[in-house]
Write a protein that holds these residues in place. Structure first.
Motif, PDB file in Angstrom:
ATOM      1  N   ASP A   5      32.836  32.089  35.624  1.00  0.00           N
ATOM      2  CA  ASP A   5      34.128  32.499  36.202  1.00  0.00           C
ATOM      3  C   ASP A   5      33.980  33.530  37.317  1.00  0.00           C
ATOM      4  O   ASP A   5      34.946  33.821  38.025  1.00  0.00           O
ATOM      5  N   CYS A   6      32.807  34.101  37.481  1.00  0.00           N
ATOM      6  CA  CYS A   6      32.637  35.229  38.405  1.00  0.00           C
ATOM      7  C   CYS A   6      33.049  34.909  39.840  1.00  0.00           C
ATOM      8  O   CYS A   6      33.699  35.730  40.495  1.00  0.00           O
ATOM      9  N   GLY A   7      32.707  33.750  40.371  1.00  0.00           N
ATOM     10  CA  GLY A   7      33.087  33.391  41.740  1.00  0.00           C
ATOM     11  C   GLY A   7      34.591  33.305  41.898  1.00  0.00           C
ATOM     12  O   GLY A   7      35.162  33.831  42.858  1.00  0.00           O
ATOM     13  N   ALA A   8      35.252  32.655  40.935  1.00  0.00           N
ATOM     14  CA  ALA A   8      36.714  32.533  40.988  1.00  0.00           C
ATOM     15  C   ALA A   8      37.379  33.899  40.882  1.00  0.00           C
ATOM     16  O   ALA A   8      38.335  34.200  41.602  1.00  0.00           O
ATOM     17  N   VAL A   9      36.870  34.740  39.990  1.00  0.00           N
ATOM     18  CA  VAL A   9      37.435  36.080  39.818  1.00  0.00           C
ATOM     19  C   VAL A   9      37.239  36.910  41.082  1.00  0.00           C
ATOM     20  O   VAL A   9      38.148  37.620  41.519  1.00  0.00           O
ATOM     21  N   ALA A  10      36.083  36.810  41.707  1.00  0.00           N
ATOM     22  CA  ALA A  10      35.835  37.549  42.952  1.00  0.00           C
ATOM     23  C   ALA A  10      36.814  37.110  44.039  1.00  0.00           C
ATOM     24  O   ALA A  10      37.335  37.946  44.790  1.00  0.00           O
ATOM     25  N   ARG A  11      37.091  35.820  44.123  1.00  0.00           N
ATOM     26  CA  ARG A  11      38.058  35.334  45.119  1.00  0.00           C
ATOM     27  C   ARG A  11      39.470  35.819  44.786  1.00  0.00           C
ATOM     28  O   ARG A  11      40.244  36.170  45.684  1.00  0.00           O
ATOM     29  N   ILE A  12      39.816  35.882  43.501  1.00  0.00           N
ATOM     30  CA  ILE A  12      41.129  36.396  43.093  1.00  0.00           C
ATOM     31  C   ILE A  12      41.255  37.862  43.475  1.00  0.00           C
ATOM     32  O   ILE A  12      42.281  38.289  44.007  1.00  0.00           O
ATOM     33  N   ARG A  13      40.218  38.644  43.216  1.00  0.00           N
ATOM     34  CA  ARG A  13      40.242  40.061  43.582  1.00  0.00           C
ATOM     35  C   ARG A  13      40.388  40.229  45.089  1.00  0.00           C
ATOM     36  O   ARG A  13      41.199  41.027  45.559  1.00  0.00           O
ATOM     37  N   MET A  33      36.096  42.207  53.466  1.00  0.00           N
ATOM     38  CA  MET A  33      35.680  42.147  52.060  1.00  0.00           C
ATOM     39  C   MET A  33      34.956  40.826  51.783  1.00  0.00           C
ATOM     40  O   MET A  33      35.302  39.790  52.342  1.00  0.00           O
ATOM     41  N   SER A  34      33.977  40.878  50.887  1.00  0.00           N
ATOM     42  CA  SER A  34      33.151  39.711  50.599  1.00  0.00           C
ATOM     43  C   SER A  34      33.273  39.287  49.140  1.00  0.00           C
ATOM     44  O   SER A  34      32.928  40.053  48.234  1.00  0.00           O
ATOM     45  N   ALA A  35      33.738  38.071  48.922  1.00  0.00           N
ATOM     46  CA  ALA A  35      33.797  37.523  47.564  1.00  0.00           C
ATOM     47  C   ALA A  35      32.387  37.332  47.018  1.00  0.00           C
ATOM     48  O   ALA A  35      32.141  37.526  45.824  1.00  0.00           O
ATOM     49  N   ALA A  36      31.438  36.974  47.881  1.00  0.00           N
ATOM     50  CA  ALA A  36      30.059  36.752  47.431  1.00  0.00           C
ATOM     51  C   ALA A  36      29.448  38.034  46.866  1.00  0.00           C
ATOM     52  O   ALA A  36      28.800  38.015  45.809  1.00  0.00           O
ATOM     53  N   GLU A  37      29.659  39.153  47.557  1.00  0.00           N
ATOM     54  CA  GLU A  37      29.123  40.431  47.074  1.00  0.00           C
ATOM     55  C   GLU A  37      29.734  40.799  45.733  1.00  0.00           C
ATOM     56  O   GLU A  37      29.037  41.262  44.825  1.00  0.00           O
ATOM     57  N   TYR A  38      31.051  40.625  45.588  1.00  0.00           N
ATOM     58  CA  TYR A  38      31.701  40.989  44.339  1.00  0.00           C
ATOM     59  C   TYR A  38      31.309  40.033  43.217  1.00  0.00           C
ATOM     60  O   TYR A  38      31.232  40.436  42.058  1.00  0.00           O
ATOM     61  N   THR A  39      31.041  38.772  43.547  1.00  0.00           N
ATOM     62  CA  THR A  39      30.572  37.817  42.539  1.00  0.00           C
ATOM     63  C   THR A  39      29.300  38.345  41.890  1.00  0.00           C
ATOM     64  O   THR A  39      29.162  38.340  40.659  1.00  0.00           O
ATOM     65  N   GLU A  40      28.373  38.813  42.699  1.00  0.00           N
ATOM     66  CA  GLU A  40      27.110  39.344  42.173  1.00  0.00           C
ATOM     67  C   GLU A  40      27.339  40.600  41.345  1.00  0.00           C
ATOM     68  O   GLU A  40      26.695  40.806  40.316  1.00  0.00           O
ATOM     69  N   LYS A  41      28.247  41.444  41.799  1.00  0.00           N
ATOM     70  CA  LYS A  41      28.571  42.666  41.053  1.00  0.00           C
ATOM     71  C   LYS A  41      29.135  42.304  39.677  1.00  0.00           C
ATOM     72  O   LYS A  41      28.745  42.883  38.663  1.00  0.00           O
ATOM     73  N   LEU A  42      30.050  41.333  39.635  1.00  0.00           N
ATOM     74  CA  LEU A  42      30.626  40.894  38.361  1.00  0.00           C
ATOM     75  C   LEU A  42      29.555  40.317  37.440  1.00  0.00           C
ATOM     76  O   LEU A  42      29.560  40.584  36.236  1.00  0.00           O
ATOM     77  N   ARG A  43      28.679  39.517  37.988  1.00  0.00           N
ATOM     78  CA  ARG A  43      27.597  38.955  37.172  1.00  0.00           C
ATOM     79  C   ARG A  43      26.768  40.069  36.544  1.00  0.00           C
ATOM     80  O   ARG A  43      26.356  39.974  35.383  1.00  0.00           O
ATOM     81  N   GLY A  44      26.536  41.122  37.310  1.00  0.00           N
ATOM     82  CA  GLY A  44      25.808  42.272  36.773  1.00  0.00           C
ATOM     83  C   GLY A  44      26.554  42.945  35.640  1.00  0.00           C
ATOM     84  O   GLY A  44      25.967  43.296  34.611  1.00  0.00           O
ATOM     85  N   PHE A  45      27.868  43.131  35.801  1.00  0.00           N
ATOM     86  CA  PHE A  45      28.677  43.743  34.745  1.00  0.00           C
ATOM     87  C   PHE A  45      28.604  42.920  33.465  1.00  0.00           C
ATOM     88  O   PHE A  45      28.456  43.460  32.371  1.00  0.00           O
ATOM     89  N   LEU A  46      28.744  41.601  33.605  1.00  0.00           N
ATOM     90  CA  LEU A  46      28.745  40.741  32.423  1.00  0.00           C
ATOM     91  C   LEU A  46      27.371  40.631  31.780  1.00  0.00           C
ATOM     92  O   LEU A  46      27.264  40.399  30.581  1.00  0.00           O
TER      93      LEU A  46
END
Length: 174
Positions: A5-13, A33-46
């Motif tokens: 879900d991380c890519g979709a969530v990053a795009r929503i954010r 703002m970059s959805a790709a950068e936030y996708t990686e950040k979310l993956r790290g959190f999870l």
């Protein structure tokens, strides 16, 4: 929420920031703002394994349409019973459809079950739509205000609280 879900969530954010903060933050910052950068950040959190932060998604037939996350309050010295809503975003097309309300209901229910009956959150002061949403969900300003800088512009935030620790000099707005 899953890693998938991380890519979709990053795009929503990203879309949430661009929609909610238009006129409140520099357009150049929002556009960069970059959805790709936030996708990686979310993956790290999870993937960190701590379980401190809980991420929830709302889905419709077409996929993920909303995201919320919460965890322990980040304020220094906060009691163990105090949690914090870190984020709640819904794709603009789903605003006022009940998706945000469902996410908030699930978030507050899970937080209370986790032993966090007291929740704080920070909202951009000029984000009137979000402030009305949080007030309808039982949150109210509890006094503190802070600013953070975005591309050289100060963005003021207001802290909201929900739960037993609230102290008001006047009743919250219905």
């Amino acid at each position: 929420m899953t890693i998938e879900d991380c890519g979709a969530v990053a795009r929503i954010r990203l879309r949430g920031w661009q929609y909610a903060y238009a006129g409140l933050m520099p357009r150049s910052y929002l556009n960069a703002m970059s959805a790709a950068e936030y996708t990686e950040k979310l993956r790290g959190f999870l993937s960190d394994g701590s379980g401190a932060t809980t991420h929830l998604v709302a889905e419709r037939e077409g996929g993920v349409v909303g995201w919320a996350c919460y965890g322990p309050c980040r304020d220094e010295g906060a009691p163990a019973t105090q949690g914090e809503v870190y984020a709640l975003y819904v794709v603009p097309e789903e605003i006022s459809t009940g998706v945000g309300r469902a996410l908030m209901t699930e978030l507050t229910t899970r937080a209370e079950a986790r032993g966090l009956p007291e929740l704080l959150l920070w909202v951009v002061k000029g984000n009137d739509r979000a402030r009305r949403f949080y007030e309808k969900a039982g949150f109210a300003p509890d006094g503190p205000e802070e600013s953070f800088e975005v591309a050289g512009v100060q963005v003021p935030e207001v802290r909201y609280a929900r739960g037993p620790m609230r102290h008001f000099s006047h009743p919250p707005t219905p």
